[in-house]
Write an enzyme that holds these catalytic residues in place. Sequence first.
Site, PDB file in Angstrom:
ATOM      1  CE  LYS A 119      -7.453  65.478  24.991  1.00  0.00           C
ATOM      2  NZ  LYS A 119      -8.026  64.397  24.396  1.00  0.00           N
ATOM      3  CB  SER A 199      -5.084  61.980  23.401  1.00  0.00           C
ATOM      4  OG  SER A 199      -6.421  62.817  23.267  1.00  0.00           O
ATOM      5  CB  SER A 223      -8.567  60.192  23.747  1.00  0.00           C
ATOM      6  OG  SER A 223      -7.730  60.452  22.632  1.00  0.00           O
TER       7      SER A 223
END
Length: 519
Positions: A119, A199, A223
């Site tokens: 990420k 996210s 997330s």
Amino acid sequence: MTSMATKYSLSFTVFLSLLLILLATTSSGAQAIKAAHGFSSIEEATVHDIQRAFKQNQLTSRKLVELYLKQISRLNPVLKGVLEVNPDALYQADKADHERKFKAHGSLSPLHGIPILLKDNIATKDKLNTTAGSYALLGSVVPRDAGVVTKLRKAGAIILGKATLSEWSHYRSNAAPSGWNARKGQGKSPYTMGDPCGSSSGSAISVAANMAAVSLGTETDGSILCPSSNNLVVGIKPTVGLTSRAGVIPISPRQDSVGPICRTVADAVYVLDAIVGIDHYDNATIETSRYIPKGGYAQFLKTNGLRAKRVGIVRDFYNIGNDTIAAQIVEQHLKTLRKQGAILVDNLEITNFGEIYTSSNEDIALAAEFKRYINAYLKELVVSPVRSLADLIAFNKKNSKLERLDYGQDLFIKAEATNGIGNAEKAALVNLAKQTREGFVKLMTKNKLDAIVTPGNIVSRVLAIGGFPGVIVPAGYGSDRKPFGLCFGGLKGSEPKLIEIAYGFEQATKIRKPPKLTT
Ligand SMILES: *[C@@H]1O[C@H](CO)[C@@H](O)[C@H](O)[C@H]1NC(C)=O
Ligand SMILES: *[C@@H]1O[C@H](CO)[C@@H](O)[C@H](O)[C@H]1NC(C)=O
Ligand SMILES: *[C@@H]1O[C@H](CO)[C@@H](O)[C@H](O)[C@H]1NC(C)=O
């Protein structure tokens, strides 16, 4: 309702044209790969499959990286799960291939030579940028690799690239769409061509569509669990502090946790094993390391893992949303858990459930914490165009088109208005601790539960405010054919039990099928 229908048919048209293009271009390529290497395909290849192919000289890390790069160039223009590809990935692959020749089998980590996507809030000190998806951090230079990246490199993993995310881990604006960031745009679930959830959207999209072997995401509240649910993959949100947050663009170290997003429980556990442990740049890892079992987590991948496990059902989590298709599937799964030997304790209650889900304590605490920790992160950068949250707000105003200021920055502004941990924040933190103690902890201890089981990621709030772990496993498709997972949550350090339960469930159901994007 009508807008939903319109959205769906539009996505379906996009989906169909993508499918036709893929059918026309990929089938011969896949055949060639099979013929030349004996390794059938990267489609759904597990860490175990890949290691076996390495061992039998049917595959090299270089070939594997090339295959994933091909898959990325094919699918990513539409799915937008990958933000940057590492220019050094092939070099790292060659290095892994070389090491494999000279080191004894068994002496290498299961992640050795395995391409992983990170990420974009996880720092790497290499040619990749670390930007949380924002132009504000493009060109910044981090002081060092994130703690988890140091551990991954040591294990011999190949850093394939950075995954997209909801910009700033969805802590810029409530109004910004999930899975959107300024640098790459809108990520899409390969199953629905719609909301991937965030996210850690790109991490989940990418492994779901076989653009990487495994990935890392981060969670502050939902997330990892939500994108894993929406993209039909496995996510592990570890106990807070089990994995280092050093070098991770923060929201709050009280809740932030780094964890794997993968196609299978076993793959996620191999990644977890590689990233847990003490990192002196994140002191929470010292205390939390007492939870790490001798011999690691892979020993808990047991097919009979559900046997005699006490699993709680809190019906409040099941009455939210009106997806009757998903609800029926969930009831079937509960029967399966029982058949596999779990003891289901039904109709339990979290006494303060309503309060936990309606009070603003978490928002109040996070706003002040975010300001403090994002400022600290930005200050520590070696080079950066922005040095504070105030700079970020100004940057977005100045670059309002590029950064889509029409999506707002209300969370930034609210955080900037805070002034440390004052009376309101202290009260909020006390309330959160009380909600956890009198809610989830009491539920688990009073009923001697190993885990609770909940549909989707609705439980994430309870796990988030207490720093508790959760594992989500593919469960099926609800209405609109939207994928969803079944989540198992437990007390701090309960990863061994959660892994046994999650693996037992996965092996008994084997729900996951790749999205129909390639042949
Ligand atoms: C990092 O960002 C710079 C722009 O500042 C760009 O030139 C470079 O290609 C990016 N790195 C990668 C690996 O994409
Ligand atoms: C960790 O703790 C030690 C001693 O308690 C302290 O000196 C050090 O600054 C801490 N490190 C970080 C990164 O907070
Ligand atoms: C679910 O259905 C009830 C009754 O039909 C309705 O009042 C409620 O708003 C619905 N909830 C959601 C989340 O759609």
